[in-house]
Design a protein around this motif. Structure first.
Motif, PDB file in Angstrom:
ATOM      1  N   ASN A  56      63.528 -38.059 -16.698  1.00 57.07           N
ATOM      2  CA  ASN A  56      62.855 -39.350 -16.526  1.00 57.07           C
ATOM      3  C   ASN A  56      62.558 -39.677 -15.060  1.00 57.07           C
ATOM      4  O   ASN A  56      61.764 -40.568 -14.779  1.00 57.07           O
ATOM      5  CB  ASN A  56      63.691 -40.481 -17.129  1.00 57.07           C
ATOM      6  CG  ASN A  56      63.769 -40.373 -18.632  1.00 57.07           C
ATOM      7  OD1 ASN A  56      62.877 -39.834 -19.265  1.00 57.07           O
ATOM      8  ND2 ASN A  56      64.849 -40.881 -19.200  1.00 57.07           N
ATOM      9  N   ASP A  57      63.198 -38.962 -14.135  1.00 57.79           N
ATOM     10  CA  ASP A  57      62.943 -39.180 -12.711  1.00 57.79           C
ATOM     11  C   ASP A  57      61.650 -38.500 -12.250  1.00 57.79           C
ATOM     12  O   ASP A  57      61.261 -38.633 -11.090  1.00 57.79           O
ATOM     13  CB  ASP A  57      64.112 -38.661 -11.868  1.00 57.79           C
ATOM     14  CG  ASP A  57      65.361 -39.503 -12.051  1.00 57.79           C
ATOM     15  OD1 ASP A  57      65.257 -40.737 -11.895  1.00 57.79           O
ATOM     16  OD2 ASP A  57      66.427 -38.933 -12.356  1.00 57.79           O
ATOM     17  N   PHE A  58      61.013 -37.775 -13.177  1.00 56.05           N
ATOM     18  CA  PHE A  58      59.812 -37.014 -12.834  1.00 56.05           C
ATOM     19  C   PHE A  58      58.743 -37.213 -13.907  1.00 56.05           C
ATOM     20  O   PHE A  58      59.055 -37.498 -15.051  1.00 56.05           O
ATOM     21  CB  PHE A  58      60.142 -35.524 -12.718  1.00 56.05           C
ATOM     22  CG  PHE A  58      61.304 -35.259 -11.797  1.00 56.05           C
ATOM     23  CD1 PHE A  58      61.109 -35.178 -10.430  1.00 56.05           C
ATOM     24  CD2 PHE A  58      62.594 -35.129 -12.298  1.00 56.05           C
ATOM     25  CE1 PHE A  58      62.174 -34.967  -9.572  1.00 56.05           C
ATOM     26  CE2 PHE A  58      63.660 -34.919 -11.452  1.00 56.05           C
ATOM     27  CZ  PHE A  58      63.457 -34.834 -10.087  1.00 56.05           C
ATOM     28  N   ASP A  59      57.514 -37.080 -13.510  1.00 58.56           N
ATOM     29  CA  ASP A  59      56.397 -37.145 -14.451  1.00 58.56           C
ATOM     30  C   ASP A  59      55.668 -35.810 -14.367  1.00 58.56           C
ATOM     31  O   ASP A  59      55.010 -35.514 -13.367  1.00 58.56           O
ATOM     32  CB  ASP A  59      55.464 -38.299 -14.080  1.00 58.56           C
ATOM     33  CG  ASP A  59      54.293 -38.449 -15.036  1.00 58.56           C
ATOM     34  OD1 ASP A  59      54.394 -37.952 -16.179  1.00 58.56           O
ATOM     35  OD2 ASP A  59      53.282 -39.054 -14.646  1.00 58.56           O
ATOM     36  N   VAL A  60      55.825 -34.999 -15.404  1.00 60.14           N
ATOM     37  CA  VAL A  60      55.159 -33.703 -15.469  1.00 60.14           C
ATOM     38  C   VAL A  60      54.177 -33.774 -16.626  1.00 60.14           C
ATOM     39  O   VAL A  60      54.550 -34.143 -17.745  1.00 60.14           O
ATOM     40  CB  VAL A  60      56.175 -32.553 -15.677  1.00 60.14           C
ATOM     41  CG1 VAL A  60      55.459 -31.222 -15.765  1.00 60.14           C
ATOM     42  CG2 VAL A  60      57.202 -32.535 -14.547  1.00 60.14           C
ATOM     43  N   LYS A  61      52.913 -33.451 -16.332  1.00 59.32           N
ATOM     44  CA  LYS A  61      51.905 -33.551 -17.380  1.00 59.32           C
ATOM     45  C   LYS A  61      50.881 -32.443 -17.246  1.00 59.32           C
ATOM     46  O   LYS A  61      50.670 -31.891 -16.171  1.00 59.32           O
ATOM     47  CB  LYS A  61      51.223 -34.915 -17.356  1.00 59.32           C
ATOM     48  CG  LYS A  61      50.492 -35.226 -16.082  1.00 59.32           C
ATOM     49  CD  LYS A  61      49.954 -36.644 -16.098  1.00 59.32           C
ATOM     50  CE  LYS A  61      49.538 -37.066 -14.711  1.00 59.32           C
ATOM     51  NZ  LYS A  61      49.236 -38.475 -14.642  1.00 59.32           N
ATOM     52  N   ALA A  62      50.265 -32.141 -18.372  1.00 59.64           N
ATOM     53  CA  ALA A  62      49.134 -31.214 -18.411  1.00 59.64           C
ATOM     54  C   ALA A  62      47.874 -32.061 -18.524  1.00 59.64           C
ATOM     55  O   ALA A  62      47.858 -33.088 -19.199  1.00 59.64           O
ATOM     56  CB  ALA A  62      49.254 -30.280 -19.601  1.00 59.64           C
ATOM     57  N   ILE A  63      46.826 -31.629 -17.836  1.00 54.33           N
ATOM     58  CA  ILE A  63      45.554 -32.337 -17.880  1.00 54.33           C
ATOM     59  C   ILE A  63      44.462 -31.327 -18.225  1.00 54.33           C
ATOM     60  O   ILE A  63      44.346 -30.275 -17.588  1.00 54.33           O
ATOM     61  CB  ILE A  63      45.242 -33.014 -16.531  1.00 54.33           C
ATOM     62  CG1 ILE A  63      46.366 -33.980 -16.165  1.00 54.33           C
ATOM     63  CG2 ILE A  63      43.896 -33.733 -16.589  1.00 54.33           C
ATOM     64  CD1 ILE A  63      46.315 -34.475 -14.743  1.00 54.33           C
ATOM     65  N   ILE A  64      43.700 -31.656 -19.246  1.00 52.86           N
ATOM     66  CA  ILE A  64      42.601 -30.801 -19.690  1.00 52.86           C
ATOM     67  C   ILE A  64      41.303 -31.522 -19.357  1.00 52.86           C
ATOM     68  O   ILE A  64      41.153 -32.705 -19.699  1.00 52.86           O
ATOM     69  CB  ILE A  64      42.688 -30.554 -21.207  1.00 52.86           C
ATOM     70  CG1 ILE A  64      44.008 -29.880 -21.557  1.00 52.86           C
ATOM     71  CG2 ILE A  64      41.490 -29.740 -21.698  1.00 52.86           C
ATOM     72  CD1 ILE A  64      44.397 -29.995 -23.014  1.00 52.86           C
ATOM     73  N   THR A  65      40.383 -30.851 -18.685  1.00 57.67           N
ATOM     74  CA  THR A  65      39.085 -31.443 -18.388  1.00 57.67           C
ATOM     75  C   THR A  65      37.978 -30.432 -18.661  1.00 57.67           C
ATOM     76  O   THR A  65      38.165 -29.230 -18.493  1.00 57.67           O
ATOM     77  CB  THR A  65      38.957 -31.913 -16.918  1.00 57.67           C
ATOM     78  OG1 THR A  65      39.200 -30.802 -16.057  1.00 57.67           O
ATOM     79  CG2 THR A  65      39.924 -33.021 -16.594  1.00 57.67           C
ATOM     80  N   ILE A  66      36.855 -30.943 -19.094  1.00 53.41           N
ATOM     81  CA  ILE A  66      35.643 -30.128 -19.239  1.00 53.41           C
ATOM     82  C   ILE A  66      34.563 -30.839 -18.438  1.00 53.41           C
ATOM     83  O   ILE A  66      34.266 -32.008 -18.692  1.00 53.41           O
ATOM     84  CB  ILE A  66      35.231 -29.968 -20.709  1.00 53.41           C
ATOM     85  CG1 ILE A  66      36.350 -29.269 -21.498  1.00 53.41           C
ATOM     86  CG2 ILE A  66      33.930 -29.170 -20.817  1.00 53.41           C
ATOM     87  CD1 ILE A  66      36.105 -29.176 -22.981  1.00 53.41           C
ATOM     88  N   THR A  67      34.002 -30.125 -17.453  1.00 57.25           N
ATOM     89  CA  THR A  67      33.047 -30.707 -16.524  1.00 57.25           C
ATOM     90  C   THR A  67      31.741 -29.924 -16.547  1.00 57.25           C
ATOM     91  O   THR A  67      31.755 -28.687 -16.537  1.00 57.25           O
ATOM     92  CB  THR A  67      33.628 -30.684 -15.090  1.00 57.25           C
ATOM     93  OG1 THR A  67      34.895 -31.331 -15.099  1.00 57.25           O
ATOM     94  CG2 THR A  67      32.714 -31.385 -14.107  1.00 57.25           C
ATOM     95  N   ASN A  68      30.638 -30.648 -16.567  1.00 53.94           N
ATOM     96  CA  ASN A  68      29.316 -30.028 -16.519  1.00 53.94           C
ATOM     97  C   ASN A  68      29.106 -29.475 -15.110  1.00 53.94           C
ATOM     98  O   ASN A  68      29.198 -30.211 -14.127  1.00 53.94           O
ATOM     99  CB  ASN A  68      28.239 -31.061 -16.860  1.00 53.94           C
ATOM    100  CG  ASN A  68      26.857 -30.475 -16.923  1.00 53.94           C
ATOM    101  OD1 ASN A  68      26.373 -29.880 -15.962  1.00 53.94           O
ATOM    102  ND2 ASN A  68      26.201 -30.645 -18.068  1.00 53.94           N
ATOM    103  N   ASN A  69      28.827 -28.166 -15.001  1.00 56.86           N
ATOM    104  CA  ASN A  69      28.674 -27.538 -13.689  1.00 56.86           C
ATOM    105  C   ASN A  69      27.440 -28.019 -12.945  1.00 56.86           C
ATOM    106  O   ASN A  69      27.428 -28.061 -11.720  1.00 56.86           O
ATOM    107  CB  ASN A  69      28.619 -26.015 -13.825  1.00 56.86           C
ATOM    108  CG  ASN A  69      29.966 -25.430 -14.179  1.00 56.86           C
ATOM    109  OD1 ASN A  69      30.971 -26.130 -14.212  1.00 56.86           O
ATOM    110  ND2 ASN A  69      30.000 -24.149 -14.454  1.00 56.86           N
ATOM    111  N   ARG A  70      26.395 -28.384 -13.662  1.00 51.98           N
ATOM    112  CA  ARG A  70      25.151 -28.796 -13.011  1.00 51.98           C
ATOM    113  C   ARG A  70      25.243 -30.224 -12.483  1.00 51.98           C
ATOM    114  O   ARG A  70      24.877 -30.509 -11.351  1.00 51.98           O
ATOM    115  CB  ARG A  70      23.969 -28.672 -13.978  1.00 51.98           C
ATOM    116  CG  ARG A  70      22.604 -28.942 -13.329  1.00 51.98           C
ATOM    117  CD  ARG A  70      21.452 -28.742 -14.296  1.00 51.98           C
ATOM    118  NE  ARG A  70      21.537 -29.532 -15.509  1.00 51.98           N
ATOM    119  CZ  ARG A  70      21.248 -30.837 -15.599  1.00 51.98           C
ATOM    120  NH1 ARG A  70      20.844 -31.488 -14.545  1.00 51.98           N
ATOM    121  NH2 ARG A  70      21.353 -31.467 -16.751  1.00 51.98           N
TER     122      ARG A  70
END
Length: 175
Positions: free
Chosen positions: A63-77
């Motif tokens: 609880n002393d730490f916040d560990v998370k995974a983040i998934i993103t999809i970004t348009n390259n153009r």
């Protein structure tokens, strides 16, 4: 014939032929490129395992730490993010799966990115930061292509018994 049966130009591949890491003590990033024709729908399976030796927490708790995974999809153009999902990680006894809802992706080129980020909750000090550095080596996270549908047609995704080189192209991993 080409007009009646247009080619499906769908790919999910490593930049420059390999998965280039972007790493720091508190953030790890892996990405793959995604090329989609019109009417593409993808279901990803997020898989993770987060096990560690509690004695190495030096009196702190998770609880002393916040560990998370983040998934993103970004348009390259355009640089526009068309999808983002944050997944807080908690301790697991083994691998856990999370199936993300189907994502409709417009025609174009994209970067699919999986990030693992960690921060100290509350007051930060060098002791907590040292524990966080160690803690960040423990999660194993994967973003698998679970299914791809293009114009109402299922695209075959290699299963575990498929050729290892082909299967490697169907997921992003931080392990």
């Amino acid at each position: 014939m080409a007009k009646l049966q247009p080619a499906i130009n769908y790919t999910f591949y490593d930049p420059l032929g390999h998965n280039e890491p972007v790493d720091s003590p508190y953030e790890y990033i892996r990405s793959k490129y995604l090329r989609c024709p019109e009417k593409t729908n993808i279901v990803f399976r997020f898989q993770h395992s987060f096990r560690f030796d509690h004695n190495k927490l030096n009196g702190y708790s998770l609880n002393d730490f916040d560990v998370k995974a983040i998934i993103t999809i970004t348009n390259n153009r355009t640089g526009n993010c068309i999808y983002t999902k944050e997944i807080p990680l908690s301790e697991t006894s083994g691998y856990e799966d999370l199936y993300l809802p189907s994502i409709e992706i417009p025609q174009g080129f994209y970067t699919a990115k999986l990030s693992l980020k960690g921060v100290v909750n509350g007051v930060s000090n060098s002791s907590k930061l040292d524990v966080l550095k160690w803690l960040m080596y423990n999660p194993m996270v994967y973003l698998h292509l679970n299914s791809v549908i293009i114009d109402n047609r299922n695209i075959s995704i290699p299963n575990n018994s498929s050729d290892a080189d082909t299967k490697r192209l169907t997921f992003i991993s931080i392990a």
